[in-house]
Scaffold this active site. Structure first.
Site, PDB file in Angstrom:
ATOM      1  N   THR A  20       5.583  90.077 -18.996  1.00 47.17           N
ATOM      2  CA  THR A  20       5.206  91.599 -19.592  1.00 47.17           C
ATOM      3  C   THR A  20       7.254  91.364 -20.211  1.00 47.17           C
ATOM      4  O   THR A  20       7.963  91.231 -19.891  1.00 47.17           O
ATOM      5  CB  THR A  20       5.350  92.605 -18.564  1.00 47.17           C
ATOM      6  OG1 THR A  20       3.851  91.813 -17.945  1.00 47.17           O
ATOM      7  CG2 THR A  20       5.207  94.306 -19.220  1.00 47.17           C
ATOM      8  N   GLU A  21       6.839  91.686 -21.728  1.00 43.93           N
ATOM      9  CA  GLU A  21       7.860  91.860 -22.259  1.00 43.93           C
ATOM     10  C   GLU A  21       8.727  90.367 -22.474  1.00 43.93           C
ATOM     11  O   GLU A  21      10.134  90.979 -22.621  1.00 43.93           O
ATOM     12  CB  GLU A  21       8.795  93.235 -22.044  1.00 43.93           C
ATOM     13  CG  GLU A  21       8.027  94.388 -21.765  1.00 43.93           C
ATOM     14  CD  GLU A  21       7.674  94.981 -23.513  1.00 43.93           C
ATOM     15  OE1 GLU A  21       8.118  94.204 -23.819  1.00 43.93           O
ATOM     16  OE2 GLU A  21       6.439  96.079 -23.022  1.00 43.93           O
TER      17      GLU A  21
END
Lengths: 429, 538
Positions: free
Chosen positions: B151-152
């Protein structure tokens, strides 16, 4: 630069935001260089703090048989001396008689006492209109007897005084709009008040409003040229009694409304939101501190909702009681229907209380760390109250950031803006 | 594949994600309304992005792949949440991704199902989500992801180790300046602890040229053409081996509208790169296989691709975010035990990182992106709404699985057992003490084992350190009353007179243990302690 400033109240004799704001601004100005303020109020009690400003009580200015020198009433009639424009009278019947015949002329009528001064109540009584009138008469005397460069009048009560001083001295007038009758009346504007406000705005070289919200009202409702109106936000005095520590005698949360219980302040929305919160949680009490013409109705509403055991009306709070109340509070709510500025949430934030304010308030324009919602949005209001009471992280971040934010709002900065406006006015005069 | 060896590679990876945004959830719905999502908003945003970005961009890529046979490759990471939204609102997008998958030129990366921050909070949940996401990739696209992107782009040595242990061969990360130092992102690196895991670092300058600056008319390089961009890449060929362009897929058509020429740029980029540079398009998996890592990269604290700081403060930077995430993951144990489908689904959707992003207070300084698609007026508002939802979720969880109530009862019973045991042993001690010539009054006794008076807490506290044993002691004390001796008297009076003496508990203990050794000695000690107190009294 010398400023002749007309207000209506001065600490410690204040009843609302107007006195607090005009005092704060004056104090801010005292910290600037090259500016001196002569502050006039209708009634000086003698116990005011005069360290930062020279205070003149209109009630102490002898007016009987004064010669008034009109210096600049109109172009071309400069330095024409008009004698005995103030005619003292002692008999009320006499006044009404004379008032009728003198309206067309220049004579100003005012009732004096045996010392040759005018009596003022200094309150917002039923004879308010008369007080305003008397104030303007004395203002012209004060204007004639003092040296100054610019006149600054706070709110409609002082506009006639400002205008009178302007007419006598020929100096430019700046008026400061802390509220309009649209805010106070909820739309049912009093035509007499409107007239006074409008005259003040028309006469002024520059109009200072306490928020863009108020600025819009001035522009749209009073038909004033927008270029003449500038917003200078209020600030808040740093807390000097930070030590006020107050232990609650009970282990419950407290949600507080503090202000006049009038239409303008939106007390009914607070009650409805309280009801919604109380449906969900028990360990909370609501306080509606203040007084006003809607108080009885609010008590009846609380009774009808059967929440009076949790909803309290302690009445009008003074001095340290205000801070004690805030020290007890876990949430401060200002659901004002129309609030030109609203200093009280700033005071709450200083006292480490998270605040919920209506978007219909001027202070909402400058605050980031506050819950902002529409005054009528009871769902959002109760939700915010519930959230702050139940999610500690929310409350603690509001307190922390709120305090930092409010520290930055200094009267000195407001005063600096006002000074810039003066300079601009004097330049164009 | 050997022909790829010693070659220079350009690697394109696009992130596809849309969160399930929450509806306005008021506290008075707690316990009664268990549906949390803003269907209208979610559907309309998905439809909008599908039409402006996903569908036209996929079409362009499909065209490019067939045009540049075997020479143009890209990678996608599609969150499980986004896939669910495709199924619900835009099935044709799913079909077009399937078509891309069929070309064999597209790598699908592994990530967390929920686009979550689990890697920062709970390894078990993290791995669980990665596995579920992988099986979803298998189900929809017929591939087993071998490259991981968190994530990210959140990455640390530890996270790298975890995914390496899960079988991933490579991982994507941000080419953050503070991590790289003098190093260049334009090489392949490997994990500090496990060198078998390759680390591809984002070239954020070239990536952001497309993602953030492309449409900016104030930018000195505007307008950006594929040819110009290719010359920049070419410049890197003297000093680098690998160019990683990692961007959000929404860059095409959504962040930069069609009118900016972004699709033309995309269409011409592969040709320009092939013509002007020695770089060849590779998927991350191919990069990992064909390039040699130049060194290990140390990342002690998690980095991400967000904001200037490139850290995780966009999601966990303030008290609100920390409180919300802590609260969420505190429910993990409970959720783990449950198999209710709707609860599981909510658990997934509530973990999506976007919810915490909306609570960021950083936007006061670092704005634009944080406000993008943000349904809330302020971070406070975002927190309030999320916490209401989470509170209801907790209610739901407790209601559906009252097993924990039983657990509690079990716990209490277990505690009771322990206390029973204690009482037994204590009574035995008392029994033993009864046999010795010295008897003491439990409540009033005081005096240290060594006979020296000590500073101690008030005797009443010390006398009953355990409530449950108190009753027993009292009976013991009353038993002890009968054969009152001198020592008892002395001790009792001294106890009253001086509070600053040793706890009776310890006295009892020592007395008891000494009693075991020899009764005579115990008498002596007790006697001396008694006399010590007498002197104190004087």
């Amino acid at each position: 630069m010398r400023v002749l400033m007309f207000g209506w109240e001065f600490p410690p004799h204040i009843s609302g935001g107007l006195g607090t704001a005009s005092y704060g601004l004056t104090k801010g100005m005292a910290s600037l260089e090259n500016i001196e303020v002569l502050f006039v109020v209708p009634k000086a009690w003698g116990d005011e703090d005069q360290t930062i400003v020279r205070l003149i009580g209109a009630n102490r200015v002898p007016v009987a048989f004064k010669k008034i020198h009109f210096k600049g009433f109109k172009k071309g009639i400069e330095k024409i001396e008009i004698f005995s424009k103030v005619i003292p009278y002692t008999d009320p019947e006499d006044f009404w008689k004379k008032a009728g015949e003198e309206i067309a002329g220049y004579k100003l009528l005012v009732k004096t006492n045996s010392q040759g001064t005018v009596d003022f109540s200094g309150r917002y009584g039923s004879n308010l209109m008369e007080e305003i009138y008397k104030y303007s008469v004395v203002a012209s005397v004060i204007a004639a007897e003092n040296e100054f460069d610019i006149i600054h009048a706070h709110d409609w009560l002082a506009y006639p005084a400002g205008i009178a001083a302007m007419q006598i001295s020929g100096k430019p007038l700046v008026i400061h709009v802390h509220a309009t009758d649209f805010d106070r009346s909820g739309g049912n504007v009093n035509p007499d008040v409107y007239k006074i406000e409008k005259e003040g705005m028309d006469a002024a070289s520059k109009i200072i409003t306490v928020s863009n919200l108020t600025r819009n009202i001035v522009v749209n409702r009073y038909g004033i040229d927008p270029s003449k109106v500038e917003t200078v936000y209020n600030a808040v005095e740093p807390l000097d009694n930070e030590d006020i520590h107050f232990e609650k005698g009970f282990n419950e949360k407290v949600v507080t409304f503090l202000g006049r219980i009038t239409l303008q302040k939106g007390p009914e929305y607070f009650i409805e939101a309280a009801y919604k919160v109380l449906q969900r949680m028990g360990n909370v009490r609501f306080v509606m501190a203040g007084s006003g013409d809607m108080m009885e109705r609010m008590i009846r509403r609380a009774a009808a909702l059967k929440i009076t055991d949790r909803f309290h009306f302690p009445g009008f709070l003074r001095g340290d009681d205000v801070f004690r109340m805030l020290a007890m509070s876990d949430v401060y709510v200002m659901p004002s229907v129309s609030e030109p500025f609203g200093i009280s949430p700033l005071e709450a934030m200083q006292s480490n209380v998270p605040v919920i304010i209506s978007k219909q308030s001027g202070v909402a324009e400058i605050l980031t760390h506050a819950v902002k919602l529409d005054f009528w949005d009871i769902d959002a209001m109760s939700d915010a109250i519930y959230g702050i009471l139940n999610y500690p992280a929310l409350s603690s971040l509001f307190i922390k950031n709120g305090k930092e934010e409010v520290i930055r709002l200094k009267w000195e900065n407001s005063a600096r803006y006002v000074k810039e406006i003066y300079e601009e006015v004097l330049l164009n005069n | 594949m050997s022909n790829l060896k010693n070659n220079k590679a350009i690697c394109l990876y696009f992130q596809v994600h849309q969160p399930f945004r929450l509806k306005r959830y008021r506290f008075f719905n707690l316990g009664s309304d268990h549906y949390y999502y803003d269907d209208f908003n979610n559907e309309s945003i998905m439809r909008k992005v599908a039409e402006k970005c996903y569908l036209p961009a996929n079409e362009v890529l499909l065209k490019l792949i067939s045009k540049h046979k075997d020479k143009f490759k890209v990678a996608f990471s599609i969150s499980g949440i986004a896939l669910n939204q495709f199924r619900l609102y835009a099935p044709e997008v799913l079909d077009s991704f399937k078509k891309l998958a069929e070309t064999g030129m597209v790598e699908f990366l592994g990530e967390t199902f929920s686009h979550s921050l689990a890697s920062l909070k709970n390894r078990e949940e993290f791995e669980n989500q990665v596995i579920r996401h992988s099986s979803m990739m298998k189900e929809f696209f017929g591939v087993d992801p071998v490259t991981f992107r968190n994530t990210e782009l959140i990455y640390s040595d530890e996270i790298g180790e975890w995914v390496s242990e899960m079988g991933f061969k490579a991982v994507l990360a941000e080419g953050a300046k503070h991590i790289l130092g003098w190093k260049s992102p334009n090489f392949l690196y490997c994990n500090a602890a496990n060198p078998r895991l390759k680390v591809l670092l984002r070239n954020f300058v070239l990536s952001d040229d497309i993602a953030f600056r492309f449409a900016n008319k104030d930018w000195s390089e505007w307008p950006l053409t594929a040819d110009k961009y290719a010359t920049w890449i070419k410049k890197l060929s003297t000093e680098g081996e690998l160019v990683n362009i990692f961007i959000d897929y929404e860059t095409f058509g959504e962040h930069n509208w069609k009118e900016t020429g972004i699709f033309d740029f995309l269409e011409h980029l592969p040709g320009a790169v092939m013509k002007k540079t020695p770089f060849k398009f590779m998927t991350p998996a191919e990069v990992a296989e064909n390039l040699q890592p130049v060194s290990a990269i140390n990342v002690n604290t998690p980095i991400s691709w967000a904001d200037e700081e490139r850290d995780v403060t966009a999601w966990m930077g303030n008290e609100l975010q920390v409180a919300a995430i802590d609260k969420l993951y505190s429910l993990y144990d409970r959720v783990k035990e449950c198999d209710d489908e709707s609860i599981k689904k909510n658990w997934d959707y509530l973990q999506t990182s976007d919810h915490f992003y909306y609570m960021a207070t950083k936007f006061f300084s670092d704005g634009v992106v944080h406000k993008y698609f943000n349904p809330y007026e302020s971070p406070y508002d975002a927190f309030l709404n999320y916490m209401n939802v989470l509170s209801d979720f907790e209610i739901l969880l407790k209601r559906a699985f009252p097993v924990h109530e039983e657990d509690k009862i079990q716990q209490l019973e277990w505690e009771l057992d322990i206390k029973e045991e204690k009482i037994k042993t204590l009574s035995k001690e008392i029994e033993k003490l009864k046999g010795t010539p010295v008897h003491r009054k439990g409540e009033a006794i005081s005096g240290s084992g060594g006979g020296k008076p000590k500073e101690t807490p008030p005797p009443e506290k010390a006398a009953a350190p355990k409530k449950e044993s108190k009753t027993k002691k009292e009976t013991a004390a009353s038993d002890a009353k009968k054969p009152v001796g001198k020592a008892v008297k002395a001790a009792a009076s001294s106890g009253k007179a001086t509070k600053t003496v040793a706890p009776s508990g310890s006295a009892k203990k020592t007395a008891a243990s000494e009693a075991k050794k020899s009764a005579g000695k115990a008498t002596k000690t007790a006697g001396s302690s008694g006399s010590a107190k007498k002197t104190l009294r004087k």
